[in-house]
Motif scaffolding. Sequence first.
Motif, PDB file in Angstrom:
ATOM      1  N   UNK A 168     -94.078   9.282 -13.575  1.00  0.00           N
ATOM      2  CA  UNK A 168     -94.840  10.034 -12.604  1.00  0.00           C
ATOM      3  C   UNK A 168     -93.925  10.567 -11.498  1.00  0.00           C
ATOM      4  N   UNK A 169     -92.987   9.759 -11.037  1.00  0.00           N
ATOM      5  CA  UNK A 169     -92.055  10.203 -10.013  1.00  0.00           C
ATOM      6  C   UNK A 169     -91.164  11.324 -10.538  1.00  0.00           C
ATOM      7  N   UNK A 170     -90.752  11.188 -11.788  1.00  0.00           N
ATOM      8  CA  UNK A 170     -89.911  12.216 -12.418  1.00  0.00           C
ATOM      9  C   UNK A 170     -90.667  13.544 -12.501  1.00  0.00           C
ATOM     10  N   UNK A 171     -91.941  13.490 -12.798  1.00  0.00           N
ATOM     11  CA  UNK A 171     -92.752  14.705 -12.884  1.00  0.00           C
ATOM     12  C   UNK A 171     -92.835  15.409 -11.527  1.00  0.00           C
ATOM     13  N   UNK A 172     -93.015  14.656 -10.474  1.00  0.00           N
ATOM     14  CA  UNK A 172     -93.065  15.230  -9.133  1.00  0.00           C
ATOM     15  C   UNK A 172     -91.735  15.836  -8.730  1.00  0.00           C
ATOM     16  N   UNK A 173     -90.641  15.166  -9.085  1.00  0.00           N
ATOM     17  CA  UNK A 173     -89.312  15.685  -8.773  1.00  0.00           C
ATOM     18  C   UNK A 173     -89.036  16.974  -9.537  1.00  0.00           C
ATOM     19  N   UNK A 174     -89.434  17.015 -10.814  1.00  0.00           N
ATOM     20  CA  UNK A 174     -89.250  18.238 -11.604  1.00  0.00           C
ATOM     21  C   UNK A 174     -90.076  19.390 -11.036  1.00  0.00           C
ATOM     22  N   UNK A 175     -91.277  19.090 -10.560  1.00  0.00           N
ATOM     23  CA  UNK A 175     -92.101  20.122  -9.933  1.00  0.00           C
ATOM     24  C   UNK A 175     -91.473  20.651  -8.659  1.00  0.00           C
ATOM     25  N   UNK A 176     -90.896  19.740  -7.876  1.00  0.00           N
ATOM     26  CA  UNK A 176     -90.214  20.138  -6.645  1.00  0.00           C
ATOM     27  C   UNK A 176     -89.000  21.010  -6.959  1.00  0.00           C
ATOM     28  N   UNK A 177     -88.211  20.621  -7.960  1.00  0.00           N
ATOM     29  CA  UNK A 177     -87.046  21.417  -8.345  1.00  0.00           C
ATOM     30  C   UNK A 177     -87.471  22.789  -8.849  1.00  0.00           C
ATOM     31  N   UNK A 178     -88.563  22.856  -9.584  1.00  0.00           N
ATOM     32  CA  UNK A 178     -89.067  24.143 -10.054  1.00  0.00           C
ATOM     33  C   UNK A 178     -89.408  25.064  -8.892  1.00  0.00           C
ATOM     34  N   UNK A 179     -90.069  24.525  -7.893  1.00  0.00           N
ATOM     35  CA  UNK A 179     -90.407  25.320  -6.709  1.00  0.00           C
ATOM     36  C   UNK A 179     -89.147  25.735  -5.948  1.00  0.00           C
ATOM     37  N   UNK A 180     -88.168  24.834  -5.885  1.00  0.00           N
ATOM     38  CA  UNK A 180     -86.909  25.143  -5.213  1.00  0.00           C
ATOM     39  C   UNK A 180     -86.178  26.275  -5.930  1.00  0.00           C
ATOM     40  N   UNK A 181     -86.160  26.241  -7.260  1.00  0.00           N
ATOM     41  CA  UNK A 181     -85.505  27.295  -8.032  1.00  0.00           C
ATOM     42  C   UNK A 181     -86.215  28.642  -7.858  1.00  0.00           C
TER      43      UNK A 181
END
Length: 110
Positions: A1-14
């Motif tokens: 679950x934490x990994x999913x949130x981090x990937x979502x954050x990185x997607x928004x950052x990109x």
Amino acid sequence: MLRQGFDGFLGLLFIAMLAFAVVALVMAAMAREDAYRAADKQNKMFWLIILGVTVLVNLLLPMLFLQIAGLIATIVFMVDVRPALKQVSGGGGRRGSSSDGPYGPWNGGR
């Protein structure tokens, strides 16, 4: 679950980095060639190539190291080159006081 949130954050950052690079590329393209020379900055083609490569890297090759290098180039353009171009082109800020209207001062010329 934490990994999913981090990937979502990185997607928004990109996406934000891509949007920032596209805005910088459009601003670089809209500036006049002679303004780059007058501001004593690299020429227009240099910045168009650098910012264009940054946009392509953000779109096609999502490698964090290359994206950070492109982000640095974009920040340099927006913080250093763009204000110098605006100053040379005559768009360097407001003229007059805060009480000026469209036909002159509202406070009776004081």
